[in-house]
Design a protein around this motif. Structure first.
Motif, short mmCIF file in Angstrom:
data_model
loop_
_atom_site.label_atom_id
_atom_site.label_comp_id
_atom_site.label_asym_id
_atom_site.label_seq_id
_atom_site.Cartn_x
_atom_site.Cartn_y
_atom_site.Cartn_z
N HIS A 137 51.78 37.80 56.22
CA HIS A 137 52.37 37.33 55.78
C HIS A 137 53.16 38.40 54.46
O HIS A 137 52.79 38.43 53.36
N HIS B 265 57.32 40.30 53.84
CA HIS B 265 58.65 40.06 54.08
C HIS B 265 58.58 41.66 53.80
O HIS B 265 59.61 41.88 52.81
N LYS C 13 57.86 29.62 60.79
CA LYS C 13 58.19 29.14 60.01
C LYS C 13 58.89 28.31 58.94
O LYS C 13 59.90 27.82 58.75
N HIS D 15 49.84 31.20 51.15
CA HIS D 15 49.68 30.98 49.94
C HIS D 15 49.49 30.03 49.19
O HIS D 15 49.94 29.79 48.44
N ASP E 229 52.15 37.60 51.27
CA ASP E 229 52.93 37.64 50.67
C ASP E 229 53.56 38.86 50.49
O ASP E 229 54.56 38.95 49.09
ZN LIG Z 1 56.30 34.67 51.95
#
Ligand SMILES: [Zn+2]
Length: 340
Positions: A5, A7, A105, A188, A257
């Motif tokens: 996970h 970004h 997602k 998360h 994350d």
């Molecule tokens: Zn995220």
């Protein structure tokens, strides 16, 4: 190790981070595979963006290998929007690009990128379409129930813990009602209530997984009130529950994350922090408390099982035998805006 996970920004958000920098830092932290999230700008919601992202990653992976010696692998999630035709197309793309796509997602609330599918009828529609298409893969869901958000500061109270727990309950219910046959993944996870729901669903033999982050397991809102992300840092009771669930097997894997921002975006209130260093700090913390096997499962094995990936242990063992604080400090230097 796998970080399922992240970004990685890039494209219109090059000032926040590039895929190359993100992958180089992931390699430094001992990850040789990452799963990238689709709320990029532009977002990864169709074949054109998917192809373009995979081309970029392919080009960058060679450079990362040359500079770090690590052979990285890159997968991504396809984002869903509130349109049945787009969701059907996402199922098709998942199968067509199976080796490169980790799953789908859904954002059940607005977060960075405004890809939220926030109402109950729309969320039910998503599960109905996925069930009709016979989708068997992972559906990763950002679980926060937007209608329970408060117009309140600080950030942790504006997006309260019960909004996450309520959203997890919704997803379990809507997916069950629709006859969804894929794997429901709670991203998360950060509340005691949500963990109890996942624990019960697993006991009921539902196909449910959940991931936890370094920041939600190491910090509460009193420790780090200036750290802002979605879902936000919680009360100590929730933090302890996440830590317990990492140890007892309720949490399937650690996910960073990782979501860096530029200074101007931070100033305008953006949510998200760099994540690799906190994953390593969590690794170091768990190392003294759980078995080698449990740690291997959290950082690599379980996600391999779910995704059908096979992987050696060299990177894991390298990190296992490293000084975690030193490594984490090196990563902090790569993200100087994090320094208070
Ligand atoms: Zn995220």
């Amino acid at each position: 190790m796998i970080d399922p996970h992240v970004h990685l920004r890039d494209w219109d958000q090059c000032d926040e981070e590039t895929v190359e920098h993100g992958l180089r830092c992931a390699a430094l932290a001992g990850f040789d595979e990452v799963f990238d999230m689709p709320n990029t700008s532009p977002p990864i919601v169709d074949e054109t963006a998917l192809e373009r992202r995979l081309e970029l990653a392919d080009h960058v992976l060679k450079k990362v290998h040359d500079s770090t010696g690590v052979s990285m692998n890159y997968r991504l999630y396809i984002g869903l929007v509130a349109d049945p035709l787009q969701i059907e197309n996402a199922c098709r793309l998942y199968l067509k690009y199976r080796d490169h796509v980790a799953g789908l997602k859904m954002f059940a609330s607005q977060s960075t990128g405004n890809m939220g599918i926030v109402t109950e009828p729309m969320q039910r529609m998503v599960y109905d379409v996925l069930a009709k298409k016979g989708y068997q893969g992972l559906l990763a869901v950002h679980c926060e129930k937007q209608e329970l958000f408060a117009d309140e500061a600080p950030h942790s109270l504006a997006r309260p813990s019960f909004s996450e727990t309520a959203s997890v309950l919704d997803q379990l219910k809507f997916s069950y009602d629709a006859g969804f046959s894929g794997i429901l993944h709670v991203c998360h996870i950060s509340t005691k209530g949500a963990l109890e729901l996942v624990r019960k669903a697993k006991n009921d033999r539902r196909k449910v997984t959940c991931g936890a982050t370094g920041h939600h397991s190491l910090f509460n809102l009193d420790h780090k009130p200036y750290l802002k992300m979605n879902p936000p840092l919680r009360q100590e009771e929730d933090r302890q529950a996440v830590m317990e669930a990492l140890k007892d097997g309720t949490v399937d894997w650690v996910e960073s994350d990782h979501a860096p921002h530029s200074l101007s975006r931070i100033r305008s209130g953006a949510s998200g922090i760099p994540g690799f260093a906190n994953s390593l700090r969590l690794f170091g913390c768990l190392k003294t408390q759980v078995s080698y096997q449990r740690l291997l499962s959290l950082f690599q094995m379980r996600i391999c099982e779910v995704e059908g990936i096979s992987k050696g242990r060299e990177q894991f063992d390298r990190i296992y035998n490293s000084d975690m604080e030193e490594l984490a400090a090196r990563l902090d230097c790569e993200y100087p805006l994090l320094k208070d």
